[in-house]
Motif scaffolding. Structure first.
Motif, short mmCIF file in Angstrom:
data_model
loop_
_atom_site.label_atom_id
_atom_site.label_comp_id
_atom_site.label_asym_id
_atom_site.label_seq_id
_atom_site.Cartn_x
_atom_site.Cartn_y
_atom_site.Cartn_z
N UNK A 144 22.66 38.05 37.73
CA UNK A 144 21.70 38.28 38.82
C UNK A 144 21.16 39.69 38.92
N UNK A 145 21.38 40.52 37.88
CA UNK A 145 20.85 41.89 37.93
C UNK A 145 19.34 41.86 38.15
N UNK A 146 18.86 42.85 38.88
CA UNK A 146 17.46 42.87 39.34
C UNK A 146 16.44 42.71 38.20
N UNK A 147 16.74 43.32 37.05
CA UNK A 147 15.76 43.34 35.95
C UNK A 147 15.69 42.01 35.20
N UNK A 148 16.60 41.08 35.50
CA UNK A 148 16.65 39.84 34.71
C UNK A 148 15.89 38.70 35.39
N UNK A 149 15.69 37.63 34.63
CA UNK A 149 15.03 36.44 35.15
C UNK A 149 15.82 35.90 36.36
N UNK A 150 17.13 35.96 36.25
CA UNK A 150 17.98 35.46 37.36
C UNK A 150 17.73 36.29 38.61
N UNK A 151 17.71 37.63 38.42
CA UNK A 151 17.48 38.53 39.55
C UNK A 151 16.12 38.31 40.19
N UNK A 152 15.15 37.94 39.36
CA UNK A 152 13.79 37.75 39.89
C UNK A 152 13.63 36.38 40.57
N UNK A 153 14.38 35.38 40.09
CA UNK A 153 14.18 34.01 40.60
C UNK A 153 15.02 33.65 41.81
N UNK A 154 16.15 34.34 41.97
CA UNK A 154 17.08 33.94 43.04
C UNK A 154 17.37 35.12 43.97
N UNK A 155 17.93 34.79 45.10
CA UNK A 155 18.28 35.82 46.10
C UNK A 155 19.72 36.25 45.79
N UNK A 156 19.85 37.32 45.01
CA UNK A 156 21.17 37.68 44.47
C UNK A 156 21.87 38.75 45.31
N UNK A 157 23.11 38.48 45.60
CA UNK A 157 23.95 39.43 46.35
C UNK A 157 25.20 39.71 45.51
N UNK A 158 25.83 40.86 45.79
CA UNK A 158 26.93 41.28 44.92
C UNK A 158 28.16 41.72 45.70
N UNK A 159 29.32 41.33 45.18
CA UNK A 159 30.58 41.85 45.75
C UNK A 159 31.09 43.00 44.88
#
Ligand code: DSN
Length: 439
Positions: free
Chosen positions: A127-142
Motif C-alpha cells: 500500500x505504499x503511496x507510490x504504488x498502484x495499491x497506494x493509489x487505488x485503496x485507502x491505505x493505513x499503516x501500523x
C-alpha cells in the motif's frame, strides 16, 4: 563445452559470465537473495518457455496443454503438501502480483486496508503511496512499538478499531521477529476484516516448522518463491481448508484474467522442482542452519558493539542501527560493496534519514547458508563487517578484508565463473548430514 548463447550472442554471454563471477566472489548478505539448484535453473531455462497457455489445468484457452497441465498440477500438489494448504495458485509472476490479485478479488477501489509501514518493515506492495495499491485503496499503516521495536498487537487493534479496514496485512520484508498470525486473525475478527499473510521472506522457515504457519489463521497467504524457499523468481497464493471454498475461485479469476495473461510455464516447472527439494528432509536441515547462522551472526555483531533493532533476530535477517557508529546505511552499503560483501541499506523504525540514505543496514543469511557457510564462520564474518563499518577503514584494512572475503568464497564456491560449462557449472556444494551433496 559448446554454448549456444556464446555463439549467438557473445555480449550477453560475457555479461552473464561476469555476473556469475560476481556471485561467486562476493558474500551475499541481501536477506531476500539465494542461489537456486542446478535443477531449478535447468527448469527455468527449459523449452516450456515456448508454450502459450492461459487459464488453469483442464480449462485452458489454447490447445496442446496436456503436458503443461501435468506440470502445473504437480506444482500445486507439492505446494499443498509442503504448506498443508487446501488451495494453491502457482501462476503469480511475482509476490507483488500475488498480493494485487488478492486486493482485486477482495477490495473495491477506495476500500480501506491496514498494513505495516514500509519504514517499519513492511513492503511496497502493501500500500505504499507510490504504488498502484497506494493509489487505488485507502491505505493505513501500523508501526512497531518505539520501545521494543516489535509488533504491538494492542496498538494494531486500536488502530483497526478506529479505521475499520476491510483487509489487514500481516507480513514484512525487514522484520526480524516472529509474527503472531493467530493474534492477527483475532484482531481481524474483532473488526470484521479479512486477513492476508504475506510470507515472502519466511516461507522456507514456515515450510519446515521453524516459524508458526499462517495457513490455519489467515484468509489468504501469499509468498514469493525465490527467497528462503530457494526457487525461481515468482509468487504463489495459498489458502487453508477454512477459506479455500469461499475464496479459491475468486482468486483464480483475480490472477487470470484479473492480473495476468499467459502463464510462465518454465517458471512453474521450476517452482515444482523447488517444491520437491523443499519436501526433502535436507531442506529442514538447511533452514535450521540458516537460523543458526543468523542468530550467531547477530550475537557476534552485538558483541562487537552493534545495536540490532529489537535486540536480535528470530528469523533469517537482522537490522543493524548504524547511528552509534557514526555512518549512514548508504555509506555502510558502499563500504561493504568495496570489500565484496553485498547487503542493502534499510530504514529503521522511526528513522530520521531519507529512504535513499537510511540509518540502518539489513543482513540475511539464506544465500550464504546455501553456499555452505556455517555458524563457525560467523565470528570471522562479524569481524570483517566490524573492521569495515566501525571506523573509517584504511587501504590496508580494505585490502585485508577483501582477501578474507575471497578466502571464504573459495572455501564455499557458489556458481562457476565459466557459465555454460557443465563440467564446472552450477555446482553447489552443501554440507547437509556430514556428507557433501552435489546439487
Ligand atoms: N522485497 C524485496 C526484499 O525484501 O528485498 C525484494 O524482493
Amino acid at each position: 563445452m559448446f554454448s549456444s548463447l556464446h555463439s549467438t550472442d557473445p555480449d550477453v554471454f560475457t555479461i552473464v559470465s561476469r555476473e556469475g563471477q560476481r556471485q561467486n566472489e562476493n558474500i551475499e548478505l541481501t536477506a531476500s537473495a539465494n542461489f537456486v539448484s542446478r535443477a531449478v535453473l535447468e527448469a527455468t531455462g527449459s523449452l516450456l518457455t515456448n508454450k502459450v497457455a492461459e487459464g488453469y489445468p483442464g480449462r485452458r484457452y489454447f490447445s496442446g496443454c496436456e503436458y503443461i497441465d501435468e506440470i502445473e498440477n504437480l506444482a500445486i500438489a507439492r505446494a499443498k503438501k509442503l504448506f498443508g494448504a487446501a488451495y494453491v495458485n502457482v501462476e503469480p509472476y511475482s509476490g507483488s502480483q500475488a498480493n494485487q490479485a488478492v486486493y482485486l478479488s477482495v477490495l473495491k477501489p477506495g476500500d480501506c486496508l491496514l498494513s505495516m509501514d514500509l519504514g517499519h518493515g513492511g513492503h511496497l506492495s502493501h500500500g505504499a503511496k507510490a504504488t498502484m495499491t497506494g493509489k487505488n485503496y485507502d491505505c493505513h499503516f501500523y508501526h512497531v512499538n518505539p520501545e521494543t521495536e516489535r509488533l504491538d498487537y494492542e496498538q494494531i487493534l486500536a488502530l483497526a478499531e478506529k479505521i475499520r479496514p476491510k483487509l489487514i496485512i500481516a507480513g514484512a520484508s525487514s522484520y526480524p521477529r516472529l509474527i503472531d498470525f493467530q493474534r492477527f486473525r483475532e484482531i481481524a475478527d474483532q473488526v470484521g476484516a479479512l486477513l492476508l499473510a504475506d510470507i515472502a521472506h519466511i516461507a522456507g522457515l514456515i515450510a519446515v516448522g521453524l516459524h508458526p504457519s499462517p495457513i490455519p489463521h489467515a484468509h489468504f497467504v501469499t509468498t514469493t518463491t525465490q527467497k528462503t524457499l530457494r526457487g525461481p523468481r515468482g509468487g504463489m497464493i495459498l489458502l487453508g481448508e477454512h477459506s479455500a471454498e469461499e475464496w479459491g475461485r475468486k482468486l483464480n479469476s483475480g490472477i487470470f484474467p484479473g492480473m495476468q495473461g499467459a502463464v510462465h510455464m518454465h517458471t512453474i516447472a521450476a517452482k515444482a522442482v523447488m517444491l520437491k527439494e523443499a519436501l526433502d528432509p535436507s531442506f529442514a536441515i538447511y533452514q535450521r542452519r540458516n537460523l543458526d547462522n543468523a542468530s550467531t551472526l547477530a550475537e557476534e555483531l552485538t558483541n562487537r558493539g552493534f545495536r540490532l533493532v529489537s535486540g536480535g533476530t528470530d528469523n533469517h535477517l537482522m537490522l543493524l542501527d548504524l547511528r552509534s557508529k557514526g555512518i549512514t546505511g548508504k555509506e555502510a552499503e558502499e563500504r561493504l560493496f568495496k570489500v565484496g560483501i553485498t547487503a542493502n541499506k534499510n530504514l529503521l523504525p522511526y528513522d530520521p534519514e531519507k529512504p535513499r540514505v537510511c540509518s540502518g543496514i539489513r543482513l540475511g543469511t539464506p544465500a550464504i547458508t546455501t553456499r555452505g557457510f556455517g555458524s563457525e564462520e560467523m565470528p570471522c564474518l562479524a569481524d570483517l563487517i566490524d573492521k569495515v563499518l566501525s571506523d573509517e577503514p584504511t587501504a590496508p584494512t580494505l585490502d585485508f578484508v577483501r582477501k578474507e572475503v575471497t578466502r571464504l568464497c573459495q572455501l564455499h564456491p557458489s556458481v562457476s565463473q565459466n557459465y555454460g560449462d557443465d563440467s564446472n557449472g552450477f555446482h553447489l556444494k552443501f554440507q547437509l548430514t556430514g556428507k557433501e551433496v552435489s546439487r
